[in-house]
Design a protein around this motif. Sequence first.
Motif, PDB file in Angstrom:
ATOM      1  N   VAL A 527       0.775  -1.155   0.065  1.00 48.36           N
ATOM      2  CA  VAL A 527       0.014   0.109   0.046  1.00 48.36           C
ATOM      3  C   VAL A 527       0.938   1.275   0.002  1.00 48.36           C
ATOM      4  O   VAL A 527       1.876   1.162   0.632  1.00 48.36           O
ATOM      5  N   LEU A 538      -2.963   0.313  -4.310  1.00 46.84           N
ATOM      6  CA  LEU A 538      -2.854  -1.010  -3.621  1.00 46.84           C
ATOM      7  C   LEU A 538      -2.276  -2.005  -4.814  1.00 46.84           C
ATOM      8  O   LEU A 538      -3.021  -2.342  -5.779  1.00 46.84           O
ATOM      9  N   GLN A 555      -8.169  -5.742   4.829  1.00 44.26           N
ATOM     10  CA  GLN A 555      -9.048  -4.501   5.108  1.00 44.26           C
ATOM     11  C   GLN A 555      -8.492  -3.824   6.505  1.00 44.26           C
ATOM     12  O   GLN A 555      -8.543  -2.514   6.301  1.00 44.26           O
ATOM     13  N   LEU A 558      -5.822  -1.502   4.786  1.00 45.29           N
ATOM     14  CA  LEU A 558      -6.413  -0.289   4.131  1.00 45.29           C
ATOM     15  C   LEU A 558      -7.091   0.658   4.918  1.00 45.29           C
ATOM     16  O   LEU A 558      -6.863   1.837   4.588  1.00 45.29           O
ATOM     17  N   CYS A 562      -5.900   4.655   5.283  1.00 45.12           N
ATOM     18  CA  CYS A 562      -6.838   5.612   5.005  1.00 45.12           C
ATOM     19  C   CYS A 562      -7.062   6.536   6.250  1.00 45.12           C
ATOM     20  O   CYS A 562      -7.135   7.607   6.191  1.00 45.12           O
ATOM     21  N   ALA A 571      -8.780   5.307  -4.656  1.00 46.78           N
ATOM     22  CA  ALA A 571      -8.177   4.064  -4.616  1.00 46.78           C
ATOM     23  C   ALA A 571      -8.040   3.517  -5.850  1.00 46.78           C
ATOM     24  O   ALA A 571      -8.883   3.450  -6.754  1.00 46.78           O
TER      25      ALA A 571
END
Length: 648
Positions: A527, A538, A555, A558, A562, A571
């Motif tokens: 990432v 990603l 998840q 991510l 964020c 994204a």
Amino acid sequence: MKNKVVTAEQAVALINDGDVVCTTGFVQSCIPEMLHAAIEKRFVDTQGPKGLTLIMCAGAGDSKGLGTGRLHHEGLLARVIAANFGRMPKVAEAAQKNKIQGYNLPQGVISKLYRSCASGSPGLFTKVGLHTYVDPRLGGGKVNEVTTDDIVKLVEVEGQEWLFYKATPINVALIRATSADPSGNLSMEKEALTLDCLAQAMAAHNSGGIVIAQVERVVAHGSLKPKDVRVPGILVDCVVVADPPEMHRMNYGVHYNPALSGAIRVPVDHMPRMELDERKIIARRAAFELPLNGAINLGVGAPDGVASVASEEQVTPFLTMTTEAGAIGGVLAGGSNFGSSANADSVIDQNQMFDFYHGGGLDLTCLGVAEVDEDGNVNTSKFGGKLNGCGGFIDISQNSRAVVFAGTFTAGGLEVSIEDGKLRIVKEGRARKFVKAVEQVTFSGKYAASKSQPVIYVTERCVFQLTPGGLELIEVAPGIDIERDILAHMDFKPIIHKPHSMDARIFRDEPMELMDELTNLKLCDRVSYHSYRNILFLNLEGWSVRKKGDIADLQKVLVEACIKAGRRVNAVVNHDGCRIAEDLYDDYAHMIEYMMKHYYKTTARYSTSSFMRLKMQEALKKRGLQPHIFESADEAHAVVDAARAAAE
């Protein structure tokens, strides 16, 4: 109290012509050798008993005449119902020459049919065997022309297809234990496995038959603790003490190993390292599919090398290995010990293990292959002119959540070398494994695809994935030319989009850091965030979504990225070479939906794989999300930049 201890000759004299006889044993372990030998001697001396029906689960013998191989004499057997014929080749030959009737049924089905017989049920309903050679539409498990009775039926229950396997009443059960008291109570303290002895004994007893138990020793009345008794004396008619002791070896290669019986625990931290050859390459690639904290089954051959790789990479403590014979946990044993486990956490009856397998308890199985065709069908049961049998292959492969088929690309004399991290085929194998159509369907690719079962096929030079359209070539080993080394040695052309290179770590003789891979420890490195453009990129190239935990890990990474960005992000996701397990697309789409709702302003995805794009689009569309998946990074970035510019 009645003393049930008799000689082997006295016990087998009770077997009548035409009886249905079942016996225990798993490959080379837990075989009542003395009872088999006594039946053979009686027949050779007297030509009786004649015309027996033999029922057995796994193969019980050494493939050279021991175990059930002793029962090959012409006239002794009239019919055989077995999962494995390879351990009794002369019996298999008789079946192939139409001298006896034969049925080759799944091991777990036969195992559970003992319970059906014991309970007075007419048979067993199960989906195991659908769309394989056991399905009546493909032969019903019959192995030759003289076998005409249908013991497998296709039925429909509430709109779904099932198979019904007919139970056969049993006249004689040959079982094995360690100790017996004079009343016939049996304990198994020195046995590696308990198998189906209780179910077989109950089936024979409740069918009005007899139960003959081979043991190592007789102990005094009252010396066996009630909970140690695995088969109660009310079910046992005869107890035979093995003499000489060689007739009661733990298995043909080991007289007794207390680590396999659970009497002691032994250090297993330092298993021998495998040589970096084709077998280890296959095992290493398959090991990347291991689900941490999952239940796993490994087949023989190339698949059992996965256990060695797991030990080398120090991931064994985070895996639970199982065998269809009933062992759970510990270190799976190989060779003559196959089926047992050193330092096992527990050992349950074989039929109970198949309950677990049939119900979907396995997270992954890795199994060998003899033939594969363009539909993804696999044959391991009948090939090269030999009747081998399916064993537990059908039970396991059809019901495991995910399947890895593992084996060399060709067979018979294959030689490879690894030079500077690249694979070179020194000498090609004489026999092709990837054929236009398999001789017998032991695993149905189309049936697996219809259930969205994740299936891959791992060889030393490439990896295939099962898709609804057939096999897709998804990975190629470094140094391998697709035309020269792959397509030239196949009878069909697989689906080819843009296969990626197999992980370079597989071809270096050093630790692969497998634990980091399986725990997604370095997933955060995939990432990156560009604050000026407010774009979160990603890169999932070459990454695999093997289990739901992988989606949860992604998840988490991510969300953390964020939150660190401090605002909703645009994204861009590279799915090129990413593999999502067939049954996890909806879970993956749910993760995207969550990110869209809470953290993304816009998102665009791309992949050169048309199959990936199709599956992703279907999953996103079901959730009402923008389903388009682009073919290139430029297209995806252009869409995100346009959306960002419009918002500004």
